[in-house]
Design an enzyme around this catalytic site. Structure first.
Site, short mmCIF file in Angstrom:
data_model
loop_
_atom_site.label_atom_id
_atom_site.label_comp_id
_atom_site.label_asym_id
_atom_site.label_seq_id
_atom_site.Cartn_x
_atom_site.Cartn_y
_atom_site.Cartn_z
N HIS A 52 -71.63 -1.45 2.33
CA HIS A 52 -70.95 -0.60 3.32
C HIS A 52 -71.87 0.53 3.75
O HIS A 52 -72.77 0.95 3.00
CB HIS A 52 -69.67 0.00 2.73
CG HIS A 52 -68.54 -0.98 2.60
ND1 HIS A 52 -67.24 -0.59 2.40
CD2 HIS A 52 -68.53 -2.33 2.68
CE1 HIS A 52 -66.47 -1.66 2.34
NE2 HIS A 52 -67.22 -2.73 2.50
N GLU A 54 -71.50 3.77 4.07
CA GLU A 54 -71.56 5.00 3.26
C GLU A 54 -72.43 4.82 2.02
O GLU A 54 -73.22 5.69 1.67
CB GLU A 54 -70.15 5.42 2.81
CG GLU A 54 -69.19 5.72 3.94
CD GLU A 54 -68.33 4.50 4.28
OE1 GLU A 54 -68.87 3.39 4.45
OE2 GLU A 54 -67.10 4.67 4.37
N CYS A 82 -63.36 3.52 2.60
CA CYS A 82 -62.54 2.66 1.76
C CYS A 82 -62.56 3.20 0.32
O CYS A 82 -63.30 4.15 0.03
CB CYS A 82 -63.10 1.23 1.82
SG CYS A 82 -64.60 1.01 0.85
N CYS A 85 -66.15 3.32 -1.24
CA CYS A 85 -67.02 4.37 -0.68
C CYS A 85 -66.51 5.76 -1.04
O CYS A 85 -67.31 6.67 -1.27
CB CYS A 85 -67.16 4.19 0.82
SG CYS A 85 -68.04 2.66 1.22
ZN LIG Z 1 -66.51 1.30 2.15
#
Ligand SMILES: [Zn+2]
Length: 158
Positions: A52, A54, A82, A85
């Site tokens: 992801h 981040e 999410c 993260c």
């Molecule tokens: Zn994430």
């Protein structure tokens, strides 16, 4: 600090993710006016569920600063983080998070829950915006394009 400028950089990274077939999410980490971390969603590109934006940006910032502690940093991300993260944000001690648009399915700043209000040992400040509309539009355009393609099937929907 020019929040629009930095969110604009995150949006640019989100657009790059889309060019590689990934859901467009981008992230930059800023300290003392300098961008010290960049990331974009590379889940499809790398076949990695943890790739992801981040986490990529946090890894980049830790590598550049030589420290896992990102004190004094602001993280700009185009989509609400999410749970994974949000965990990375807590563990890296990022001071402030600014996210563009909400994620009703996975967001952990407000939408599904707010992990940053829980009794963890670090609580970053959370703000929504700027450029909410632009952050939302880049996602909408991506999914509209995807649905327009003959090879798209509902199973591939994310
Ligand atoms: Zn994430």
């Amino acid at each position: 600090m020019d929040h629009e400028y930095y969110m604009g950089l995150a949006l640019e990274l989100a657009r790059q993710a889309a060019e590689h077939g990934d859901v467009p999410v981008g992230c930059v980490i800023v300290k003392d006016g300098q961008v010290i971390g960049r990331g974009r969603n590379r889940r499809e590109e790398r076949g990695d569920a943890t790739a992801h934006a981040e986490l990529e940006a946090i890894r980049d910032a830790c590598a550049r600063t030589g420290s896992w502690r990102l004190h004094g940093c602001t993280l700009y991300v185009t989509l609400e983080p999410c749970p994974m993260c949000a965990g990375g944000i807590i563990n890296s001690r990022v001071d402030t998070v600014r996210y563009g648009t909400r994620d009703e399915k996975a967001g952990c700043c407000a939408s599904v829950l707010n992990l940053f209000e829980e009794r963890f040992n670090h609580r970053p400040r959370i703000y929504r915006g700027p450029l909410e509309r632009e952050c939302e539009a880049v996602l909408q355009n991506f999914f509209e394009d995807l649905r327009g393609r003959p090879e798209w099937t509902p199973q591939k929907k994310i």
